[in-house]
Each structure stands twice: as structure tokens, then as C-alpha cells.
Scaffold this motif. Structure first.
Motif: not given
Length: 353
Positions: A283, A287, A296, A300
Motif C-alpha cells: 500500500w 500511494r 486505488r 485501500n
């Protein structure tokens, strides 16, 4: 320059005789056909090509097939949960026979229940459990129904796969690439049933040591669970391929690196719970990558589920493995795997058009 097939055959037949003009078999002058084609002629040629080529599968049919495949994945998900609860309640060895058709009907009368209970008493698990606490017929009915429900769910999963598969094949909704995969899915479903029988068989055998507890082989159990995870993964991946519109990611170094790591994370989730550690690093790397918003979101959700799964694991240990919490923790591993698969699916390399 375009030359129709009819004129080409006419040209072959007429050029062998020098004294004849260049006419087609229908008497059409070849010079006319060598002129730039008209719009009407091009349209008729396209219509003929459409008829000659195989019928393309409509978007609606693709969506229906994709929904069916995701539904099959859901059935595998339910089988894993039921299997986990069956194992936690020590119900897996209550059905001592493995009969494909006769097993579908549980005992109906009190006499049949007593006969089934007497068969169970002949095997090591009952003999060991009765030394601690006498099992009643009511207790036996509970564990029997747990195992019976698990077996019936597995057979229903097979029907949920096979019956629509035959229907979609007859309708022509199955692509050429999907046909061999459906054969693989069918083979894995059959193998999963065999592993279930092979696993239960190991728990019904007498153990050599006097203090050995009647339990199924942990290796056979791992193979049975692993094959269920594999089926779930294959069904879900194929379903997403039918339902989700492909996303063309930017051809940059960070995406290429994430693409390789995504499959590593998915494999790690499949193998061990220590992957919550790997997911955090994945993760962090994602970013700054130019991901599509849908990709994305998947990343998450993967991170959030990883923390949730870790929390469930700790809670399970601190509360001495109660059945409901342990079952939720096992189902959480599949949810975590689902998110890892979604991320890998979003980051897959698409063929260049």
C-alpha cells in the motif's frame, strides 16, 4: 484494389483461353470489377462477412456469464465457512459413510436416527468423546446436520456450476478461451469432492497410539481447504474478467513494479496470514503510483481488510477460539484474498490493440 472472389475465379477460367475476353463466370466484365468499389458493394460485402464469421457474444450475455461465475465463487465462499464451522464444532466425522445419492436424505424416523447413531458409535471419535462426556441422540443429531449441510452445500455448488454451464454452452455464450477453463473448473470440483471423502476417511481409521485422538489428517485437511481457495480464486478472477471493463494503466515503471507485487501479495494471502505485513508495504508503494480510482479503491480496501483480519486473529486467540469468532476470522481470510485478487486483476497487463 479489391477483386471479388467470383471475378477471380472467372479470371482463372478465362485467361486459359486467349481468344476470350476477360469476363467473369456471370458475364460481368472484369474491368468493371477492378474499378473502386461502390459504397453499396462494400456494405453488402460487410454483411456477408458478418454472416460468415462466428456470432459474437453480446455484452448482456457476457454479463450474465460473469454474474454466474461470481455466484459460483460465492458458493465456494459459503462452503469454506460451513467447512470451518463443521471443523470447529467437531462435526466432520459424524457421517461415517460416503454415498453420493443416499447421503442427500438424512434419517427421517427415530428408528433411522438410532441406526445412524449406532454406526457412529463403532468409530474411534465417539469412543474417545464418550470417555469425557456421554453423547445423547440429540447431540448426535446436531453434529450430523452440520456435516450433512456441508456436504449438501458442496453438491449444490456442483449443480450451480454444471447446469448453467451446459445451458450457456448450448446458447453459444461461452467463448473459445473460456471452454477449456470450464473443463478445468469441473475437474477441480470433482477433485474437491474426492478430497473431502479422502479427508474424512483419515479420521475414521484407528490410530496406532493409545493416546492418539481421532482427527482427520492435517495434510488432507490443508489440501481440501487449499483446493477450495483455488476454486474460489479462479471463479472470482474469471467473473471479474467478464464484469469489469478493462483499464489501461500508464506504461510507467511504478505500475510495472506494482503489477508484479500484486500477484506476490495475492499468493502471500493465499499461503499465510503474515501477509498483513506485506500488504502494508505494498500500500505504501502504491500511494504515489498513477493508479485509476477503481484500482486505488481496491488497494485501500485491501489494506483495511488486512488490519481487520489481524484484529480478528488476535481476538480469536484472546477469547480462546470461540466458534463464531473463529468462523468470522476464517471467512475474513477469503475476503482478504478477494481484495488481493481484485488488485491484481486491476493491475494486469492488457494486450496492445
Amino acid at each position: 484494389m479489391l477483386i471479388c472472389k467470383q471475378c477471380f475465379h472467372g479470371l482463372r477460367s478465362t485467361t486459359s483461353k486467349p481468344h476470350r475476353s476477360l469476363y467473369s463466370a456471370r458475364g460481368i466484365n472484369l474491368k468493371t470489377c477492378l474499378l473502386p468499389p461502390s459504397k453499396t458493394w462494400v456494405a453488402s460485402l460487410r454483411r456477408a462477412a458478418t454472416v460468415a464469421n462466428p456470432v459474437e457474444i453480446s455484452a448482456q450475455a457476457q454479463k450474465i456469464v460473469g454474474t454466474w461465475l461470481v455466484g459460483c465463487a460465492g458458493m465456494c465462499f459459503g462452503a469454506v465457512i460451513l467447512g470451518g464451522v463443521t471443523r470447529l464444532t467437531e462435526s466432520g466425522l459424524s457421517m461415517v459413510d460416503w454415498r453420493l445419492i443416499k447421503d442427500m436424505k438424512p434419517p427421517g424416523s427415530e428408528k433411522e436416527w438410532i441406526e445412524e447413531f449406532e454406526r457412529y458409535k463403532q468409530f474411534p471419535e465417539y469412543q474417545q468423546m464418550s470417555n469425557q462426556k456421554e453423547m445423547t441422540l440429540s447431540d448426535f443429531k446436531f453434529i450430523f446436520y452440520m456435516e450433512w449441510g456441508h456436504r449438501m452445500w458442496g453438491r449444490t455448488t456442483g449443480m450451480v456450476f454444471l447446469l448453467p454451464a451446459f445451458y450457456f454452452l448450448r446458447k453459444g455464450w461461452v467463448s473459445k478461451a473460456l471452454k477449456p477453463r470450464l473443463a478445468i473448473f469441473a475437474g477441480l470440483l470433482g477433485f474437491q469432492g474426492f478430497l473431502g471423502w479422502y479427508m474424512v476417511k483419515s479420521g475414521l481409521e484407528e490410530k496406532p497410539g493409545p493416546n492418539d485422538v481421532a482427527r482427520v489428517s492435517q495434510y488432507r485437511l490443508a489440501a481440501h481447504l487449499g483446493s477450495a481457495f483455488l476454486l474460489y480464486t479462479l471463479f472470482l478472477w474469471q467473473g471479474l474478467s467478464h464484469l469489469l471493463t478493462p483499464i489501461q494503466m500508464p506504461d510507467v515503471k511504478s505500475i510495472s513494479k506494482l503489477r508484479g507485487l500484486a500477484h506476490g501479495v495475492m499468493t502471500a494471502v493465499f499461503v499465510t496470514a503474515l501477509s498483513v505485513v506485506l500488504i502494508g508495504g505494498f500500500w505504501w508503494m502504491a500511494r504515489k503510483a498513477p493508479l485509476h480510482p477503481r484500482a486505488r479503491l481496491a488497494v485501500n480496501l485491501l489494506l483495511g481488510m488486512a488490519f481487520g483480519q489481524a484484529t480478528l486473529g488476535v481476538t480469536t486467540l484472546l477469547t480462546y477460539v470461540p466458534t463464531p469468532v473463529a468462523a468470522i476470522h476464517q471467512s475474513g481470510s477469503l475476503v482478504l484474498l478477494s481484495f488481493a485478487l481484485w488488485v491484481a486483476h486491476e493491475l494486469r497487463r492488457l494486450p496492445k490493440v
